[in-house]
Design a protein around this motif. Structure first.
Motif, short mmCIF file in Angstrom:
data_model
loop_
_atom_site.label_atom_id
_atom_site.label_comp_id
_atom_site.label_asym_id
_atom_site.label_seq_id
_atom_site.Cartn_x
_atom_site.Cartn_y
_atom_site.Cartn_z
N ASP A 13 -61.23 -64.44 -35.42
CA ASP A 13 -62.13 -63.38 -35.87
C ASP A 13 -62.32 -62.25 -34.87
O ASP A 13 -62.80 -61.18 -35.23
N GLY A 14 -61.97 -62.48 -33.63
CA GLY A 14 -62.16 -61.45 -32.61
C GLY A 14 -63.33 -61.81 -31.70
O GLY A 14 -64.14 -62.69 -32.00
N PRO A 15 -63.44 -61.11 -30.58
CA PRO A 15 -64.46 -61.43 -29.59
C PRO A 15 -65.84 -60.93 -29.99
O PRO A 15 -65.99 -60.05 -30.83
N HIS A 16 -66.83 -61.51 -29.35
CA HIS A 16 -68.21 -61.04 -29.48
C HIS A 16 -68.34 -59.77 -28.64
O HIS A 16 -67.96 -59.75 -27.47
N ILE A 17 -68.84 -58.73 -29.24
CA ILE A 17 -69.06 -57.48 -28.50
C ILE A 17 -70.57 -57.23 -28.50
O ILE A 17 -71.15 -56.93 -29.55
N PRO A 18 -71.21 -57.36 -27.34
CA PRO A 18 -72.66 -57.11 -27.26
C PRO A 18 -72.98 -55.66 -27.60
O PRO A 18 -72.32 -54.74 -27.11
N ILE A 19 -73.96 -55.48 -28.46
CA ILE A 19 -74.30 -54.13 -28.89
C ILE A 19 -75.81 -53.88 -28.77
O ILE A 19 -76.61 -54.80 -28.82
N ASN A 20 -76.15 -52.61 -28.60
CA ASN A 20 -77.54 -52.15 -28.63
C ASN A 20 -77.82 -51.57 -30.00
O ASN A 20 -76.97 -50.88 -30.58
N LYS A 21 -79.00 -51.86 -30.52
CA LYS A 21 -79.41 -51.27 -31.80
C LYS A 21 -80.64 -50.40 -31.55
O LYS A 21 -81.47 -50.73 -30.71
N ASP A 22 -80.71 -49.31 -32.33
CA ASP A 22 -81.91 -48.49 -32.19
C ASP A 22 -83.07 -49.20 -32.89
O ASP A 22 -82.91 -50.26 -33.48
N THR A 71 -57.61 -58.86 -26.18
CA THR A 71 -58.45 -59.92 -26.75
C THR A 71 -57.58 -61.10 -27.17
O THR A 71 -56.36 -60.96 -27.38
N ALA A 72 -58.23 -62.24 -27.33
CA ALA A 72 -57.52 -63.44 -27.79
C ALA A 72 -56.96 -63.21 -29.20
O ALA A 72 -55.86 -63.67 -29.52
N LYS A 73 -57.69 -62.49 -30.01
CA LYS A 73 -57.23 -62.20 -31.37
C LYS A 73 -55.94 -61.37 -31.35
O LYS A 73 -55.00 -61.65 -32.11
N GLU A 74 -55.87 -60.37 -30.48
CA GLU A 74 -54.66 -59.55 -30.36
C GLU A 74 -53.48 -60.41 -29.89
O GLU A 74 -52.36 -60.24 -30.38
N ILE A 75 -53.74 -61.30 -28.94
CA ILE A 75 -52.68 -62.19 -28.45
C ILE A 75 -52.17 -63.04 -29.60
O ILE A 75 -50.96 -63.18 -29.80
N TRP A 76 -53.09 -63.63 -30.36
CA TRP A 76 -52.71 -64.50 -31.47
C TRP A 76 -51.89 -63.74 -32.51
O TRP A 76 -50.87 -64.23 -32.99
N LYS A 77 -52.31 -62.54 -32.85
CA LYS A 77 -51.56 -61.74 -33.83
C LYS A 77 -50.16 -61.40 -33.31
O LYS A 77 -49.19 -61.43 -34.06
N ALA A 78 -50.06 -61.07 -32.03
CA ALA A 78 -48.76 -60.75 -31.44
C ALA A 78 -47.84 -61.97 -31.48
O ALA A 78 -46.65 -61.85 -31.78
N LEU A 79 -48.39 -63.12 -31.18
CA LEU A 79 -47.58 -64.35 -31.22
C LEU A 79 -47.16 -64.68 -32.65
O LEU A 79 -46.03 -65.12 -32.90
N GLN A 80 -48.08 -64.51 -33.59
CA GLN A 80 -47.73 -64.75 -35.01
C GLN A 80 -46.61 -63.82 -35.45
O GLN A 80 -45.68 -64.25 -36.14
N THR A 81 -46.70 -62.56 -35.07
CA THR A 81 -45.66 -61.60 -35.45
C THR A 81 -44.32 -61.98 -34.82
O THR A 81 -43.28 -61.95 -35.48
N ALA A 82 -44.36 -62.39 -33.56
CA ALA A 82 -43.12 -62.75 -32.86
C ALA A 82 -42.46 -63.98 -33.46
O ALA A 82 -41.24 -64.11 -33.44
N HIS A 83 -43.27 -64.88 -34.01
CA HIS A 83 -42.73 -66.14 -34.52
C HIS A 83 -42.79 -66.24 -36.04
O HIS A 83 -42.71 -67.34 -36.58
N LYS A 84 -42.90 -65.12 -36.69
CA LYS A 84 -43.02 -65.11 -38.14
C LYS A 84 -41.82 -65.79 -38.81
O LYS A 84 -41.98 -66.48 -39.80
N GLY A 85 -40.66 -65.64 -38.24
CA GLY A 85 -39.47 -66.23 -38.83
C GLY A 85 -39.39 -67.74 -38.67
O GLY A 85 -38.56 -68.38 -39.29
N THR A 86 -40.24 -68.32 -37.84
CA THR A 86 -40.17 -69.75 -37.58
C THR A 86 -40.30 -70.56 -38.86
O THR A 86 -39.56 -71.51 -39.07
#
Length: 173
Positions: A13-22, A71-86
């Motif tokens: 899902d992607g990393p937690h990004i701490p945010i400020n709210k008004d 991010t870990a999500k970007e790494i995972w997507k890159a690995l999935q793309t690289a190994h899509k043919g598996t």
């Protein structure tokens, strides 16, 4: 929630990004590191931990593919793309196994080498095939001249299973 599950959520899902709210909760902006609470720090650290796990589990070739990911999500997507043919390769090898036949005038040793090569490739792709299935497949592709030997193997197997079943029955009595 178990930490492994939390890390997997970050990968998917992607990393937690701490945010400020008004005050109205309408406008949000990312927090600076100085504004992080202890909970924010722990959540952000989980992304680093997920990244570390992914990076430690890959080789040099894959590292070059993911070295620019943040991010870990970007790494995972890159690995999935690289190994899509598996998956396609695995399905192709399974088809090869299903259609496997001994060639005319082929020595048993050569046929076994071809068979073992397919099995090893499937194993390296994560496909687990039971020994029983492999033996049955191998016996099934032998030419008619091997029928007496194949029948003897099946009979021996049948006798062995009866013997085991007989022992189980006698132990249960």
């Amino acid at each position: 929630m178990a930490e492994g599950s939390e890390l997997w959520d970050i990968i998917c899902d992607g990393p937690h990004i701490p945010i400020n709210k008004d005050e109205a909760g309408l406008v949000t902006t990312p927090k600076t590191r100085k504004e992080y609470t202890e909970a924010d720090k722990k959540a952000v650290e989980k992304n680093y931990k997920a990244k570390k796990i992914l990076v430690c589990g890959i080789g040099v070739d894959n590292y070059n593919r993911i070295s620019s990911c943040t991010t870990a999500k970007e790494i995972w997507k890159a690995l999935q793309t690289a190994h899509k043919g598996t998956t396609q390769v695995k399905n192709s090898k399974i088809d090869m196994l299903e259609l496997f036949k001994m060639k005319e005038d082929e020595f048993i040793h050569d046929m076994h080498t071809r068979f073992t090569s397919i099995i090893n490739e499937l194993s390296s792709l994560g496909e687990v095939i039971t020994t029983t299935k492999l033996v049955r497949k191998l016996l099934g592709v032998l030419p008619d001249s091997w029928d007496s030997k194949v029948n003897a193997i099946y009979e021996a197997q049948d006798l062995a299973s009866r013997r085991v079943d007989g022992r189980r029955k006698s132990q249960n009595v």
